[in-house]
Motif scaffolding. Sequence first.
Motif, PDB file in Angstrom:
ATOM      1  N   SER A 264       1.290  -1.011  -0.370  1.00  0.00           N
ATOM      2  CA  SER A 264       0.224   0.200   0.438  1.00  0.00           C
ATOM      3  C   SER A 264       0.886   1.297   0.416  1.00  0.00           C
ATOM      4  O   SER A 264       1.201   2.198  -0.528  1.00  0.00           O
ATOM      5  CB  SER A 264      -0.931  -0.111   1.449  1.00  0.00           C
ATOM      6  OG  SER A 264      -0.752   0.216   2.253  1.00  0.00           O
ATOM      7  N   LEU A 265       1.931   1.121   0.687  1.00  0.00           N
ATOM      8  CA  LEU A 265       2.907   2.032   0.703  1.00  0.00           C
ATOM      9  C   LEU A 265       3.324   2.611  -0.644  1.00  0.00           C
ATOM     10  O   LEU A 265       3.619   3.585  -1.316  1.00  0.00           O
ATOM     11  CB  LEU A 265       3.926   2.166   1.749  1.00  0.00           C
ATOM     12  CG  LEU A 265       3.573   2.331   3.127  1.00  0.00           C
ATOM     13  CD1 LEU A 265       4.400   1.439   4.526  1.00  0.00           C
ATOM     14  CD2 LEU A 265       3.115   2.970   3.401  1.00  0.00           C
ATOM     15  N   ILE A 266       3.736   1.434  -1.148  1.00  0.00           N
ATOM     16  CA  ILE A 266       4.797   1.762  -2.066  1.00  0.00           C
ATOM     17  C   ILE A 266       3.504   1.817  -3.668  1.00  0.00           C
ATOM     18  O   ILE A 266       4.023   2.666  -4.111  1.00  0.00           O
ATOM     19  CB  ILE A 266       5.519   0.351  -2.306  1.00  0.00           C
ATOM     20  CG1 ILE A 266       5.752  -0.250  -1.576  1.00  0.00           C
ATOM     21  CG2 ILE A 266       5.330   0.081  -4.411  1.00  0.00           C
ATOM     22  CD1 ILE A 266       6.691  -1.348  -2.444  1.00  0.00           C
ATOM     23  N   ARG A 267       2.079   1.526  -3.529  1.00  0.00           N
ATOM     24  CA  ARG A 267       1.038   1.961  -4.658  1.00  0.00           C
ATOM     25  C   ARG A 267       0.660   3.613  -4.237  1.00  0.00           C
ATOM     26  O   ARG A 267       1.277   4.284  -4.983  1.00  0.00           O
ATOM     27  CB  ARG A 267       0.099   1.517  -4.317  1.00  0.00           C
ATOM     28  CG  ARG A 267      -1.364   2.022  -4.735  1.00  0.00           C
ATOM     29  CD  ARG A 267      -2.498   0.967  -4.849  1.00  0.00           C
ATOM     30  NE  ARG A 267      -2.703   1.331  -5.509  1.00  0.00           N
ATOM     31  CZ  ARG A 267      -3.975   2.615  -5.318  1.00  0.00           C
ATOM     32  NH1 ARG A 267      -3.508   3.366  -3.722  1.00  0.00           N
ATOM     33  NH2 ARG A 267      -5.192   2.676  -5.930  1.00  0.00           N
ATOM     34  N   GLU A 268       1.068   4.102  -2.913  1.00  0.00           N
ATOM     35  CA  GLU A 268       0.886   5.513  -3.604  1.00  0.00           C
ATOM     36  C   GLU A 268       2.633   6.465  -3.098  1.00  0.00           C
ATOM     37  O   GLU A 268       1.285   7.060  -4.288  1.00  0.00           O
ATOM     38  CB  GLU A 268       0.079   5.606  -1.726  1.00  0.00           C
ATOM     39  CG  GLU A 268       0.303   7.035  -1.390  1.00  0.00           C
ATOM     40  CD  GLU A 268      -0.078   6.881   0.043  1.00  0.00           C
ATOM     41  OE1 GLU A 268       0.502   8.424   0.969  1.00  0.00           O
ATOM     42  OE2 GLU A 268      -0.112   6.330   0.783  1.00  0.00           O
ATOM     43  N   SER A 269       3.177   5.080  -3.036  1.00  0.00           N
ATOM     44  CA  SER A 269       4.059   6.324  -3.646  1.00  0.00           C
ATOM     45  C   SER A 269       4.789   6.244  -5.320  1.00  0.00           C
ATOM     46  O   SER A 269       4.876   7.886  -5.230  1.00  0.00           O
ATOM     47  CB  SER A 269       6.011   6.267  -2.913  1.00  0.00           C
ATOM     48  OG  SER A 269       5.799   6.086  -1.735  1.00  0.00           O
ATOM     49  N   VAL A 270       4.142   5.538  -6.177  1.00  0.00           N
ATOM     50  CA  VAL A 270       4.576   5.498  -7.246  1.00  0.00           C
ATOM     51  C   VAL A 270       3.534   6.375  -7.260  1.00  0.00           C
ATOM     52  O   VAL A 270       3.997   6.683  -9.231  1.00  0.00           O
ATOM     53  CB  VAL A 270       4.289   3.595  -7.323  1.00  0.00           C
ATOM     54  CG1 VAL A 270       4.499   3.166  -8.851  1.00  0.00           C
ATOM     55  CG2 VAL A 270       5.254   3.361  -6.795  1.00  0.00           C
ATOM     56  N   ILE A 271       2.194   6.182  -7.480  1.00  0.00           N
ATOM     57  CA  ILE A 271       1.318   6.527  -8.201  1.00  0.00           C
ATOM     58  C   ILE A 271       1.140   8.095  -8.064  1.00  0.00           C
ATOM     59  O   ILE A 271       0.775   9.020  -9.015  1.00  0.00           O
ATOM     60  CB  ILE A 271      -0.350   5.685  -8.008  1.00  0.00           C
ATOM     61  CG1 ILE A 271      -0.600   4.718  -8.548  1.00  0.00           C
ATOM     62  CG2 ILE A 271      -1.228   6.702  -8.754  1.00  0.00           C
ATOM     63  CD1 ILE A 271      -1.539   3.541  -8.407  1.00  0.00           C
ATOM     64  N   SER A 272       1.435   8.424  -6.272  1.00  0.00           N
ATOM     65  CA  SER A 272       1.306  10.613  -6.448  1.00  0.00           C
ATOM     66  C   SER A 272       2.693  10.796  -6.915  1.00  0.00           C
ATOM     67  O   SER A 272       2.399  11.862  -7.824  1.00  0.00           O
ATOM     68  CB  SER A 272       1.277   9.722  -4.874  1.00  0.00           C
ATOM     69  OG  SER A 272       2.729   9.876  -4.338  1.00  0.00           O
ATOM     70  N   ASN A 273       3.632   9.983  -7.325  1.00  0.00           N
ATOM     71  CA  ASN A 273       5.197   9.949  -8.155  1.00  0.00           C
ATOM     72  C   ASN A 273       4.794  10.390  -9.775  1.00  0.00           C
ATOM     73  O   ASN A 273       5.771  10.637 -10.563  1.00  0.00           O
ATOM     74  CB  ASN A 273       5.924  10.298  -8.152  1.00  0.00           C
ATOM     75  CG  ASN A 273       6.721  10.532  -6.099  1.00  0.00           C
ATOM     76  OD1 ASN A 273       6.792  11.651  -5.888  1.00  0.00           O
ATOM     77  ND2 ASN A 273       7.082   9.465  -5.487  1.00  0.00           N
ATOM     78  N   ASN A 274       3.569   9.227 -10.369  1.00  0.00           N
ATOM     79  CA  ASN A 274       3.682   9.768 -11.380  1.00  0.00           C
ATOM     80  C   ASN A 274       4.378   8.622 -12.107  1.00  0.00           C
ATOM     81  O   ASN A 274       5.360   8.862 -13.266  1.00  0.00           O
ATOM     82  CB  ASN A 274       3.080  10.948 -12.565  1.00  0.00           C
ATOM     83  CG  ASN A 274       1.874  11.630 -11.748  1.00  0.00           C
ATOM     84  OD1 ASN A 274       0.636  10.339 -11.767  1.00  0.00           O
ATOM     85  ND2 ASN A 274       2.063  12.535 -11.599  1.00  0.00           N
ATOM     86  N   TRP A 275       4.794   7.638 -11.682  1.00  0.00           N
ATOM     87  CA  TRP A 275       5.997   6.850 -11.936  1.00  0.00           C
ATOM     88  C   TRP A 275       5.708   5.761 -12.156  1.00  0.00           C
ATOM     89  O   TRP A 275       5.822   4.923 -13.575  1.00  0.00           O
ATOM     90  CB  TRP A 275       6.935   5.974 -10.690  1.00  0.00           C
ATOM     91  CG  TRP A 275       8.244   7.538 -10.146  1.00  0.00           C
ATOM     92  CD1 TRP A 275       8.205   8.789 -11.069  1.00  0.00           C
ATOM     93  CD2 TRP A 275       8.946   7.327  -9.107  1.00  0.00           C
ATOM     94  NE1 TRP A 275       9.328   9.221 -10.117  1.00  0.00           N
ATOM     95  CE2 TRP A 275       9.148   8.305  -8.644  1.00  0.00           C
ATOM     96  CE3 TRP A 275       8.355   5.853  -7.918  1.00  0.00           C
ATOM     97  CZ2 TRP A 275       9.560   8.762  -7.577  1.00  0.00           C
ATOM     98  CZ3 TRP A 275       9.055   6.465  -6.576  1.00  0.00           C
ATOM     99  CH2 TRP A 275      10.033   8.290  -6.691  1.00  0.00           C
TER     100      TRP A 275
END
Length: 190
Positions: A26-37
């Motif tokens: 969940s943390l990786i998902r949030e970070s990856v999507i919020s950074n538009n990676w």
Amino acid sequence: MIYFKLFLTFLKIGAVSFGGGYGMISLIRESVISNNWMTEPEFLNFIAVSESTPGPLAVNMATFVGSSQGGIIGSAVATLGVVLPSFIIILIISAVLKNLMKYAGVEAFLSGVRPCIVALILGTAVIMGLGTLAGFETVESSINIDFKAVAIFAIIAAAGLMYKKLRKKSLSPIFMIVISAGLGLIMYSF
């Protein structure tokens, strides 16, 4: 700049994640999507690949995300970022482990963290399930059921339950991934 951002992002994830790779999703998902990676479907594909390759899930995810954003150097710094906190914490704990577990505060801390990890894993599973099976990504999005994905899910769930009932043990996750891949090839090729 991207290397520093990858390192810091995965360092934060590694530092605050308890419960292993599934707790980190969940943390990786949030970070990856919020950074538009990555987009949500790309992230789900990366989880599938991370699950089916050897090694810890969080390390595989960090390596794949880092590679997609910064090549080999990106994969190295993201992987270093996610494993460094755990490495340092394990070194410290192993040095004082015998004395640490006798404190009520340590046991209380771990007892408080466990339900949070379960909630993170279940929340991520629900979000991924809704996205994969029903095409539901945001509150505003309409439901677009992928009947082939639902069929694969149902077949795998039924196979797992029947195997457990007949053999009194769980079906191998590797075998389930292979069956899922085969069903995907069959169902999505036609």
